[in-house]
Enzyme design. Structure first.
Site, mmCIF file in Angstrom:
data_model
loop_
_atom_site.group_PDB
_atom_site.id
_atom_site.type_symbol
_atom_site.label_atom_id
_atom_site.label_comp_id
_atom_site.label_asym_id
_atom_site.label_seq_id
_atom_site.Cartn_x
_atom_site.Cartn_y
_atom_site.Cartn_z
ATOM 1 N N TYR A 137 0.689 -1.057 -0.006
ATOM 2 C CA TYR A 137 -0.131 -0.034 0.001
ATOM 3 C C TYR A 137 0.818 1.338 0.026
ATOM 4 C CZ TYR A 137 -4.669 -1.934 0.758
ATOM 5 O OH TYR A 137 -6.136 -2.430 0.824
ATOM 6 N N LYS A 188 2.556 -15.033 1.379
ATOM 7 C CA LYS A 188 2.914 -15.706 -0.061
ATOM 8 C C LYS A 188 4.731 -16.123 -0.064
ATOM 9 C CE LYS A 188 1.034 -16.888 -3.479
ATOM 10 N NZ LYS A 188 0.542 -18.236 -3.892
ATOM 11 N N ASP A 221 -3.205 -17.871 -0.237
ATOM 12 C CA ASP A 221 -4.528 -18.495 -1.076
ATOM 13 C C ASP A 221 -5.056 -19.553 -0.227
ATOM 14 O OD1 ASP A 221 -1.991 -19.687 -1.160
ATOM 15 O OD2 ASP A 221 -2.116 -20.024 -3.563
ATOM 16 N N ASP A 245 -6.623 -7.379 4.139
ATOM 17 C CA ASP A 245 -7.806 -6.375 3.316
ATOM 18 C C ASP A 245 -8.735 -7.542 2.798
ATOM 19 O OD1 ASP A 245 -9.346 -4.290 2.353
ATOM 20 O OD2 ASP A 245 -8.285 -4.600 0.152
ATOM 21 N N ASP A 249 -12.498 -9.137 4.126
ATOM 22 C CA ASP A 249 -13.817 -9.117 3.276
ATOM 23 C C ASP A 249 -14.417 -10.478 3.112
ATOM 24 O OD1 ASP A 249 -13.806 -6.157 2.774
ATOM 25 O OD2 ASP A 249 -14.458 -6.567 0.856
HETATM 26 C C1 IPM Z 1 -10.489 -1.126 3.689
HETATM 27 C C2 IPM Z 1 -10.704 -0.511 2.377
HETATM 28 C C3 IPM Z 1 -9.532 0.353 2.040
HETATM 29 C C4 IPM Z 1 -8.398 -0.705 2.067
HETATM 30 C C5 IPM Z 1 -9.687 1.277 0.893
HETATM 31 C C6 IPM Z 1 -10.848 2.216 0.912
HETATM 32 C C7 IPM Z 1 -8.406 2.220 0.930
HETATM 33 O O1 IPM Z 1 -10.888 -1.437 1.187
HETATM 34 O O2 IPM Z 1 -10.471 -0.529 4.772
HETATM 35 O O3 IPM Z 1 -10.760 -2.247 3.698
HETATM 36 O O4 IPM Z 1 -7.994 -0.980 1.134
HETATM 37 O O5 IPM Z 1 -7.582 -0.408 3.115
HETATM 38 MN MN MN Z 2 -11.238 -3.389 1.961
#
Ligand code: IPM
Ligand code: MN
Ligand code: NAD
Length: 351
Positions: A137, A188, A221, A245, A249
């Protein structure tokens, strides 16, 4: 002394879920001073920057920062360094909140709402510890340009230093000790130098300071697959910025909806933490008043716990969300029909 919470509602559904969190904060911590400011696209529209120096100063001077979400199609063509997401990244970096805690916790009432069979997620309680201020990042060099042969290319740099991996490993081990004592570090290392380095450093810190923690390693993975195959095998997952990240999700869906998942980003003791839902600005449903405010309200609970030292109030908020869900309160993402405001009312009733 009065404690200050800086509220940055942001864009899209951000302001909608932020309004709900304010109502809950006023109920459980009426003495808390809540200040509001702009971040993301809304800050860009007002000031030409997604995070003004003034807002950053207020964030650093506050006891905790609660952020809704940033981003949206309106700002797609804004210069890259002015995009809403850059405001969020700068805020994380400047506050040095390197440890992002993303608890994937399945409320009993929501085991049916998951896309997995309920017995796979019933009782699920994972903590993802994501490194938040390093890795790909922020690594340099990065860019989109043309190489010496005239071929266009896009690239970034995945880089971690030893102190960066050490400090996040310590946080993850501390958290594991307070829970089931099992830590799975994800990388990885089979492909990436920075991944192999990550594994070496985590192993070294654990060998020196890891008493009481059972450490294992998993390729990122494979971890994605294991999360949807048998999620309850995990206790604490430690991941770099990018893998954390993505995996969080995926973990969100195990809990029923991404609208349920809060996060806490913590730095050095005594510095303000940053608290935000894992979800984004949800442009597809923004402005319609039916976003799920739970992730934002649970992020408030994490602020009360991790930055404001109000553990009792934090427990109350979490219990209230559980009670609202038990009573059948559901927004659309959970298969119900409640508006944001009605879901918030149900949570307030749970208090
Ligand atoms: C998160 C989001 C952020 C990230 C973006 C919006 C910069 O996806 O907080 O999970 O990738 O960290
Ligand atoms: Mn995110
Ligand atoms: P998103 O999380 O905004 O939305 C993904 C899906 O989940 C959408 O269908 C959305 O409607 C749904 N959803 C999300 N939150 C919900 C809630 N509280 N209640 C009900 N449904 C909800 O992710 P995206 O669409 O990939 O990204 C949209 C924008 O948000 C992008 O600009 C992205 O960069 C940004 N983003 C910001 C943050 C943040 O501010 N922390 C996090 C992730 C994405």
């Amino acid at each position: 002394m009065t404690q200050t919470l800086l509220l940055l509602p942001g864009d899209g559904i951000g302001p909608e879920v932020a309004a709900a969190a304010v109502r809950v904060a006023q109920a459980v911590a009426p003495d808390l001073l809540i200040q509001t400011d702009l971040v993301g696209g809304s800050a860009y529209d007002a000031h030409g920057t997604p995070l003004s120096d003034d807002t950053l100063k207020r964030a650093k001077a506050s006891d905790a920062v609660l952020l809704g979400a940033v981003g949206g199609p309106k700002w797609t063509d804004v210069p890259r360094d002015k995009r809403p997401e850059m405001g969020l990244l700068r805020l994380r970096k400047e506050l040095d909140v390197f440890a992002n805690l993303r608890p994937a916790f399945c409320f009993p009432a929501l085991a049916e709402a998951s896309s997995l069979k309920h017995e796979m997620v019933e009782g699920l309680d994972i903590m993802i510890v994501r490194e938040l201020t390093g890795g790909v990042y922020f690594g340099e060099p990065r860019g989109i340009d043309t190489d010496e042969n005239g071929v266009r290319r896009g690239y970034e740099t995945s880089v971690y230093t030893a102190p960066e991996v050490e400090r996040i490993t310590r946080v993850a081990m501390d958290i594991a000790r307070g829970r089931g004592g099992r830590l799975t570090s994800v990388d990885k290392s089979n492909v990436m130098e920075s991944g192999l380095f990550w594994r070496q450093e985590v192993t070294a810190v654990h060998a020196k300071e890891g008493e009481g923690v059972a450490l294992s390693h998993m390729l990122a993975d494979a971890c994605a697959m294991e999360l949807v195959r048998k999620p309850k095998q995990f206790d604490v997952i430690l991941a770099d910025n990018l893998f954390g990240d993505i995996l969080s999700d995926a973990a969100a869906m195990l809990t029923g909806s991404i609208g349920m998942l809060p996060s806490a980003s913590i730095g050095a003791p005594g510095t303000p933490g940053l608290f935000e839902p894992v979800h984004g600005s949800a442009p597809d449903i923004a402005g319609q008043g039916f976003a799920n405010p739970s992730a934002m309200i649970l992020s408030l609970a994490m602020a009360l716990r991790w930055s404001l030292g109000r553990v009792e109030a934090a427990d109350k908020v979490r219990d209230a969300v559980a009670r609202a869900l038990d009573s059948g309160a559901r927004t659309r993402d959970l298969g119900g029909s409640l508006s944001t405001e009605d879901m918030c009312n149900a949570i307030l009733a749970g208090l």
